[in-house]
Design an enzyme around this catalytic site. Structure first.
Site, mmCIF file in Angstrom:
data_model
loop_
_atom_site.group_PDB
_atom_site.id
_atom_site.type_symbol
_atom_site.label_atom_id
_atom_site.label_comp_id
_atom_site.label_asym_id
_atom_site.label_seq_id
_atom_site.Cartn_x
_atom_site.Cartn_y
_atom_site.Cartn_z
ATOM 1 C CG HIS A 1 -1.895 1.161 1.197
ATOM 2 N ND1 HIS A 1 -3.166 1.053 0.676
ATOM 3 C CD2 HIS A 1 -1.763 2.455 1.601
ATOM 4 C CE1 HIS A 1 -3.781 2.215 0.771
ATOM 5 N NE2 HIS A 1 -2.948 3.080 1.331
ATOM 6 C CB CYS A 2 2.064 3.352 -2.610
ATOM 7 S SG CYS A 2 3.168 4.747 -2.907
ATOM 8 C CB VAL A 3 1.234 6.926 2.036
ATOM 9 C CG1 VAL A 3 0.919 5.919 3.121
ATOM 10 C CG2 VAL A 3 2.738 7.185 1.962
ATOM 11 C CB VAL B 1 -4.068 8.086 -2.109
ATOM 12 C CG1 VAL B 1 -5.084 8.143 -0.974
ATOM 13 C CG2 VAL B 1 -3.224 9.326 -2.106
ATOM 14 C CG ASN B 2 -5.148 2.538 -5.307
ATOM 15 O OD1 ASN B 2 -5.737 1.720 -4.587
ATOM 16 N ND2 ASN B 2 -5.387 2.629 -6.604
#
Length: 327
Positions: free
Chosen positions: A172-174, A177-178
């Site tokens: 999950h990559c901040v 945002v996904n």
């Protein structure tokens, strides 16, 4: 002990909630960094440099830059920026892939709920028994997600931030945002690739300005534009170096047909070779497709999507000699 576990679960929940709340803030932060970079490169330096070179007036902080050089840098900057933004919003807006409702595995497997609890007979009775079209060997287990209350396809993992199971989840990559999964992994890699090229270009183009800051050369421009140029150089240099590390890591993952989660799970295993590793060429095709015209754009050809179910994240070919491994 029970109380400690409850506190930990509560902290994890609060952490995941906080990450979900970062959504629009992170997108705005990315756009702000791009905006500052655009202002420094185009409006403060190479735009004026191109105009001054054409008009024959005094040079700007970029030095004696000819019109051809300034024009080339501006065109390349805008081309890379367009591809960066296209790739970025493709990652942000593309669903990484979720398990279809009432999904059942295409081949007979042993049962598993989570890691230890088996499915009951009625839960497993409805799944079809024909072999899958791509599997060289049958997967040894049906994996079950207790949180989603559903079966999980191979290479699928539950994301606590998104609150759902993601097909071929990488992480999950901040920043986007996904989750990065089966359907947007290529777009994420292209985002890294174009970000590295863009930040490297900006760093090199603003290097004369950075050197001039520490020399006795008088630099034209307002304090605000000079400070923006200095900040842009430092930011882009830092991003170029950090993104290069991520890019090298993900290139190695693609070459071995694995993900960040799978690499972490199997680095302590003794298995000599990952069962999904089909060779670099086929591993690359599973992420980028077989149509070369689409390799460097965040899209797939209709032919690739039709011929390669692996791109959809539900079914993956395995080596004929592979053992019965499973994440």
């Amino acid at each position: 002990m029970h109380r400690s576990g409850a506190v930990m679960a509560w902290n994890v929940f609060k952490f995941c909630t906080a990450l979900r709340g970062l959504g629009s803030i992170m997108i705005l932060l990315v756009l702000a960094i791009i905006g500052v970079t655009y202002y420094a490169v185009v409006l403060c330096n190479y735009g004026p440099a191109l105009l001054s070179a054409i008009s024959g007036s005094a040079t700007t902080t970029t030095g004696a830059v000819g019109p051809i050089t300034a024009l080339f840098l501006l065109l390349l900057f805008h081309a890379l920026l367009a591809m960066l933004l296209w790739s970025y919003f493709s990652v942000v807006l593309t669903d990484p892939g979720t398990v279809p409702p009432n999904w059942r595995p295409p081949s007979p497997m042993d049962e598993e709920r989570g890691e230890t609890s088996p499915l009951t007979g009625p839960e497993f009775a409805s799944q079809p028994l024909q072999p899958g079209p791509l599997n060289g060997t049958a997967s040894p287990r049906v994996r079950y997600c207790r949180k989603c209350n559903q079966l999980k396809p191979p290479r699928c993992h539950h994301c606590s931030v998104c609150g759902r199971c993601i097909l071929k989840m990488d992480h999950h990559c901040v920043w986007v945002v996904n989750c990065v999964g089966a359907l947007n992994y290529k777009y994420f890699l292209l985002f890294l690739f174009y970000t590295f090229l863009e930040t490297t270009l900006v760093t090199l183009s603003l290097l004369p300005n950075f050197i001039a800051f520490f020399s006795d050369v008088e630099i034209p421009g307002t304090p605000g534009t000079l400070a923006t140029t200095f900040l842009t150089f430092v930011l882009n240099l830092a991003f170029a170096l950090s993104v290069l590390g991520f890019l090298i890591m993900h290139i190695s993952l693609v070459s071995g047909n694995t993900t960040t989660i799978e690499a972490s799970a199997y680095e302590k295993k003794t298995s000599p070779r990952w069962k999904y590793d089909l060779g670099r060429k086929r591993n690359f095709a599973q992420v980028f497709g077989t149509d070369k015209k689409y390799w460097f754009i965040p899209a797939y050809s209709d032919e690739d999507l039709r011929r390669m179910p692996a791109l959809q994240g539900l079914d993956y070919p395995v080596r004929p000699d592979a053992g019965m491994q499973e994440v």
